[in-house]
Write a protein that holds these residues in place. Structure first.
Motif, PDB file in Angstrom:
ATOM      1  N   ALA A   1       0.853  -1.183   0.000  1.00 18.97           N
ATOM      2  CA  ALA A   1       0.000   0.000   0.000  1.00 18.97           C
ATOM      3  C   ALA A   1       0.890   1.234   0.000  1.00 18.97           C
ATOM      4  N   GLU A   2       0.492   2.247  -0.757  1.00 17.42           N
ATOM      5  CA  GLU A   2       1.251   3.485  -0.823  1.00 17.42           C
ATOM      6  C   GLU A   2       0.434   4.633  -0.251  1.00 17.42           C
TER       7      GLU A   2
ATOM      8  N   VAL B   1      -2.658  10.836   2.012  1.00 15.16           N
ATOM      9  CA  VAL B   1      -3.797   9.933   1.866  1.00 15.16           C
ATOM     10  C   VAL B   1      -3.324   8.588   1.342  1.00 15.16           C
ATOM     11  N   ASP B   2      -4.139   7.556   1.547  1.00 15.57           N
ATOM     12  CA  ASP B   2      -3.856   6.236   1.009  1.00 15.57           C
ATOM     13  C   ASP B   2      -4.114   6.214  -0.490  1.00 15.57           C
TER      14      ASP B   2
ATOM     15  N   VAL C   1      -0.025  -1.995  -5.110  1.00 11.42           N
ATOM     16  CA  VAL C   1       0.851  -1.909  -6.280  1.00 11.42           C
ATOM     17  C   VAL C   1       2.117  -2.730  -6.086  1.00 11.42           C
ATOM     18  N   HIS C   2       2.740  -3.061  -7.201  1.00 15.51           N
ATOM     19  CA  HIS C   2       4.091  -3.628  -7.242  1.00 15.51           C
ATOM     20  C   HIS C   2       4.588  -3.544  -8.672  1.00 15.51           C
ATOM     21  N   THR C   3       5.892  -3.333  -8.858  1.00  6.30           N
ATOM     22  CA  THR C   3       6.486  -3.274 -10.191  1.00  6.30           C
ATOM     23  C   THR C   3       7.608  -4.291 -10.315  1.00  6.30           C
ATOM     24  N   TYR C   4       7.576  -5.064 -11.394  1.00  3.78           N
ATOM     25  CA  TYR C   4       8.666  -5.971 -11.745  1.00  3.78           C
ATOM     26  C   TYR C   4       9.592  -5.238 -12.712  1.00  3.78           C
ATOM     27  N   VAL C   5      10.830  -5.042 -12.295  1.00  2.00           N
ATOM     28  CA  VAL C   5      11.776  -4.241 -13.060  1.00  2.00           C
ATOM     29  C   VAL C   5      12.472  -5.109 -14.102  1.00  2.00           C
TER      30      VAL C   5
END
Length: 210
Positions: A63-64, A73-74, A79-83
């Motif tokens: 969570a960001e 704020v939330d 999310v997540h990123t595969y580089v």
């Protein structure tokens, strides 16, 4: 959360990806203004139930939080990123990325190398109007290829600076590609809805496009 295949259709017996140029049911292109376009291919990923389950279980979701006006704020999604060079959580995602790279190489001139993942847990999760204009997308034509898994959600697009919006429903296993000047001259969003089940989008991008 319980992800039953009955929510999303029958389980495929031969997992894979559909040909992007297979007549008569290949990619369908919608031409927008100012050099932008959108491609759509329904049921691009065959065997999408298994991919969805793996994404839910194996992606290290986070969570960001971000500043907005005078408060923090939330972000309304996980999310997540595969580089570059990082293994994707399901082999069908690798197959999909490779197929997209091969098909769009003549227009894009380079492969898709990263995979950003967004988990929309229900209808309250969303993404606001924006373009992927950090990096090269700010000044050069590029592409963002989105594969959707789970409950259908609407991808809305509108011209930057104002104008009539359009929308594309993204269903389970569907592909939507935004290309040409789309990231610079148009904005896109996934609006909130009153009722929706879980959905995960995987956004394949070239190097240095965010």
């Amino acid at each position: 959360m319980d992800f039953q295949s009955s929510l999303f259709g029958a389980v495929a017996t031969s997992p894979g990806v559909r040909p992007l140029d297979g007549a008569p049911h290949g990619v369908e292109r919608t031409t927008l203004t100012r050099g932008a376009w959108v491609d759509v291919l329904r049921n691009f990923v065959v065997g999408a139930d298994d991919v969805l389950e793996r994404l839910v279980e194996d992606v290290p979701w986070r969570a960001e939080r971000r500043p907005m006006y005078d408060r923090v704020v939330d972000v309304p999604r996980l999310v997540h990123t595969y580089v570059v060079g990082e293994e994707l959580p399901h082999p069908l995602l690798t197959t999909a990325r490779d197929a997209l790279s091969a098909h769009y190489l003549p227009e894009l001139g380079e492969p898709f190398v990263t995979a950003g993942c967004c988990f929309y847990r229900d209808g309250r999760d969303s993404v606001a109007w924006h373009g992927d204009t950090i990096g090269r997308g700010k000044h050069a034509d590029t592409m963002v290829a989105i594969v959707s898994f789970g409950d259908p959600r609407r991808l809305a697009l509108r011209p930057r600076g104002g104008g009539e919006s359009i929308g594309f429903e993204m269903g389970h296993g569907d592909l939507v590609v935004m290309g040409g000047s789309c990231q610079r001259t148009w904005e896109h969003a996934v609006p909130k809805v009153a009722h929706a089940g879980p959905r995960i989008s995987v956004q394949f991008r070239p190097l240095n496009v965010f």
